[in-house]
Design an enzyme around this catalytic site. Structure first.
Site, PDB file in Angstrom:
ATOM      1  N   GLU A 258      44.768 -54.296  28.199  1.00 18.01           N
ATOM      2  CA  GLU A 258      44.339 -54.828  26.905  1.00 18.01           C
ATOM      3  C   GLU A 258      45.307 -54.395  25.826  1.00 18.01           C
ATOM      4  OE1 GLU A 258      39.974 -54.831  25.473  1.00 18.01           O
ATOM      5  OE2 GLU A 258      40.915 -53.205  24.355  1.00 18.01           O
TER       6      GLU A 258
ATOM      7  N   TYR B   9      44.487 -60.377  19.658  1.00 11.86           N
ATOM      8  CA  TYR B   9      43.882 -59.667  20.802  1.00 11.86           C
ATOM      9  C   TYR B   9      44.341 -60.340  22.078  1.00 11.86           C
ATOM     10  CZ  TYR B   9      40.314 -58.077  24.108  1.00 11.86           C
ATOM     11  OH  TYR B   9      39.679 -57.541  25.185  1.00 11.86           O
TER      12      TYR B   9
END
Lengths: 370, 295
Positions: free
Chosen positions: A186, A98
């Site tokens: 993101e 992530y």
């Protein structure tokens, strides 16, 4: 403004960040040609702005052209307002990471977050195992420094060539965040492939609306909105949300409009739309009412308490709106603030019964809905 | 004594020759604010409401020793104007512009922290000590909305602030000082950072916070109370209890995402710290009564 995955990946690719081979299609017949480019097996990803696409069935895998066509047809026909699909190669995944950059309002710095357990709900991880998320604050003007890149890469547990590749990737991502006036970028998951390559398998990208004047390459488009009216209101500069209840709002100020919204719920009413015509829009009552009427309200509720947005000007605007649009639903008003006495006279002249208490106005509007 | 601004504060108005600048300069002076200078590049030598206009903040500060500035400039010029004021040594700044680019707000917040400056806004209606002085635009002359009193107010909203202070007046309470921190996504000064000023102010018996969904500023206030940094009674009203998750409800900062920033969470944190939370603006007065505050 939120970008679609394919737009985010377009920006990633321009910045030198690896993304899967992919093609955007808007009809079933284009799927075969896309597969010709990306190969089989492939992934079909609905281009919608909501999260949780996997759980909602909006991401599908296919191992043949026929299966891909069938699944594409289902996705395009689903009730999630799917206009486009991204057809992508299927990656050989070793590990999912992530990586994100957002804004930290407390320090006034950019916040880089990384986790070696990507693909999961990062908010769950933040609650249950916050130590697994590496956080690095970065001065937006200074840009990201090598030690900061290293802090994140060690936090992600990368090694060797992948570590170096990760440093480059984050540097490019930060440059993009900075250049594009982003409020969020993101990558989840950031895939480590079997041969140690880093590929952005998904992309979220949100651009600061207040900087739109200098980010002209990324225009607002209809497909980013759930309805025509929300798109048109955004284009016109009105904060607007569509709901399916009874009371059409024409209020001024975000705080006051939210309060009215709460009070309506408290007293058992429902809201047809959320519309603000305060601030720079306080002279635009005609346009505001036109949007509100399109939400098919049983009653229009006007609540304001302005200072610069003068009450008399808003009352005059309302008079003009009534004359121009001839609404066939009752109008309840609580228009207060600068020059409120004049406003009251104007409203009485229209045959309205102006109120000066917000809760009384809300209760009256609900009563009129029957 | 008052918070942020008093009769001695030497106020500069950046953007004084624009429509809003002129109009509100008059109201600030009428209240008793010492407006010592105005700045609009290229307009030096003009006069607005008896206030001399300068080309640059440096020139204005040199000539008048201005020590606070209120900005009536459009959002895309706010960043430049704030840094111009900081560069000239000003450490109290009020930014009225709504919708300054986020990255520029980050730069200002970061620089102000390093310099120890207090920058209020953006998107604030300003600060006022009723009967004393004002920087910004609050309709202090409407008696049923504002009267001098002993409750300090901090707020994220404009119209809702008028609503709440009108409810205070109705219940017999008035404002000691009111600080608008604004509705933008990055408030340049946060609620908790202003609590010490109210704690120290002998004219403030209690504080009212007018909050909103989104962000974590109300939770920070709860933490400050629990840490003993603020010991006076505190009442809060927070708008947006029923806002749907993921929808931006007007203000840039007003959004609930990933379960964070909800009004329920904020109210719970404040109540746990001993604060009183009103569910509606009309309950604010009753909560002051409950505290036994002098009117």
């Amino acid at each position: 403004m939120k970008l679609f995955e394919y737009q985010a990946k377009g920006l990633f690719a321009e910045a030198g960040i690896a993304v899967p081979a992919g093609q955007v299609v808007d009809n079933v017949d284009a799927v075969e040609a896309a597969i010709g480019e990306v190969g089989l097996p492939c992934v079909l990803k609905a281009q919608v702005l909501r999260g949780g696409r996997g759980k909602a069935g909006l991401i599908q895998f296919a191992t043949s052209v026929d299966a891909a066509r069938t699944k594409a047809e289902q996705l395009l026909a689903s009730d999630h307002n799917v206009q486009k699909l991204l057809v992508e190669e299927s990656l050989k995944i070793e590990k999912e990471l992530y990586l994100a950059i957002t804004v930290d309002p407390l320090t006034g710095k950019a916040l880089v977050m990384g986790a070696s357990e990507g693909g999961v709900d990062i908010e769950d991880l933040a609650v249950n195992a916050p130590e697994k998320i590496v956080r690095q604050l970065v001065d937006i003007k200074q840009g990201i420094l090598p030690f900061q890149l290293r802090n994140v890469m060690f936090g992600l547990g990368l090694k060797g060539e992948t570590f170096k590749e990760g440093m480059q990737l984050l540097k490019a991502l930060f440059g993009l965040f900075s250049r594009k006036d982003a409020e969020l970028v993101e990558i989840n998951p950031l895939v480590v492939t079997a041969d140690g390559q880093l590929i952005a398998a998904d992309g979220k990208f949100s651009i600061d609306d207040s900087a739109a004047f200098r980010q002209k390459g990324l225009a607002r488009t209809r497909e980013q909105f759930d309805s025509d009216i929300e798109f048109e209101a955004a284009e016109a500069g009105f904060p607007y949300l569509q709901f399916d209840g009874d009371i059409g709002l024409m209020c001024a100020g975000a705080g006051l409009t939210n309060t009215v919204y709460d009070l309506i719920a408290d007293y058992g009413g429902t809201v047809a739309n959320y519309l603000e015509f305060g601030g720079p829009n306080y002279r635009r009552a005609v346009e505001a009412m036109a949007f509100t009427l399109r939400s098919k309200p049983k009653v229009i509720l006007v609540v304001t308490f302005g200072t610069i947005a003068r009450a008399d000007v808003m009352a005059e605007g309302l008079a003009e709106a009534i004359e121009t649009l001839k609404p066939d639903v009752p109008i309840v008003t609580a228009i207060r603030g600068t020059n409120e006495e004049e406003a009251t006279e104007i409203l009485k002249g229209l045959g309205l019964e102006p109120l000066n208490d917000t809760e009384a106005a809300v209760q009256k509007a609900i009563a009129l809905c029957g | 004594m008052s918070v942020f601004i008093d009769k001695k504060t030497r106020v500069l108005v950046q953007g004084i020759t624009g429509g809003e600048g002129r109009y509100w300069t008059k109201h600030m002076i009428d209240l008793g604010t010492q407006v010592v200078a105005g700045v609009t590049p290229g307009k030096a030598g003009q006069d607005v409401e008896g206030v001399t206009v300068y080309n640059t903040v440096q020139q204005a500060v040199t000539a008048t020793q201005a020590d606070a500035s209120v900005l009536f400039v459009p959002p895309r010029f706010a960043h430049d104007a704030v840094f111009e004021a900081l560069d000239a040594g000003i450490r109290k700044i009020v930014v009225t512009a709504e919708g300054m680019p986020l990255h520029e707000a980050m730069e200002i917040r970061s620089a102000a922290r390093l310099l120890g400056a207090t920058v209020m806004g953006g998107n604030t209606t300003g600060v006022i000590t009723p009967g004393v002085a004002m920087m910004g635009f609050l309709p202090y002359w409407i008696d049923r909305v504002y009267r001098p009193g002993r409750v300090g107010v901090m707020t994220r909203s404009g119209s809702l602030t008028n609503e709440a202070t009108a409810m205070m007046v109705k219940a017999g309470y008035g404002v000691s000082s009111l600080l608008g921190i604004g509705g933008d996504a990055i408030p340049l000064t946060r609620f908790a950072e202003l609590l010490p000023a109210f704690e120290a102010d002998p004219e403030t018996d209690a504080v009212l916070i007018i909050g909103e969904l989104g962000g974590s500023m109300e939770e920070e206030v709860a933490e400050a109370i629990e840490a003993g940094l603020f010991t006076k009674p505190l009442v809060a009203f927070i708008a947006g209890r029923n806002a749907p998750e993921g929808k931006k409800m007007g203000h840039a900062g007003a959004i609930v995402s990933g379960g964070k920033g909800s009004v329920a969470g904020k109210a719970k944190a404040l109540r746990a710290a001993g604060a009183l939370v009103a569910d509606r603006p009309s309950e604010i007065g009753a909560l002051f009564d409950q505290l036994g505050l002098p009117q």
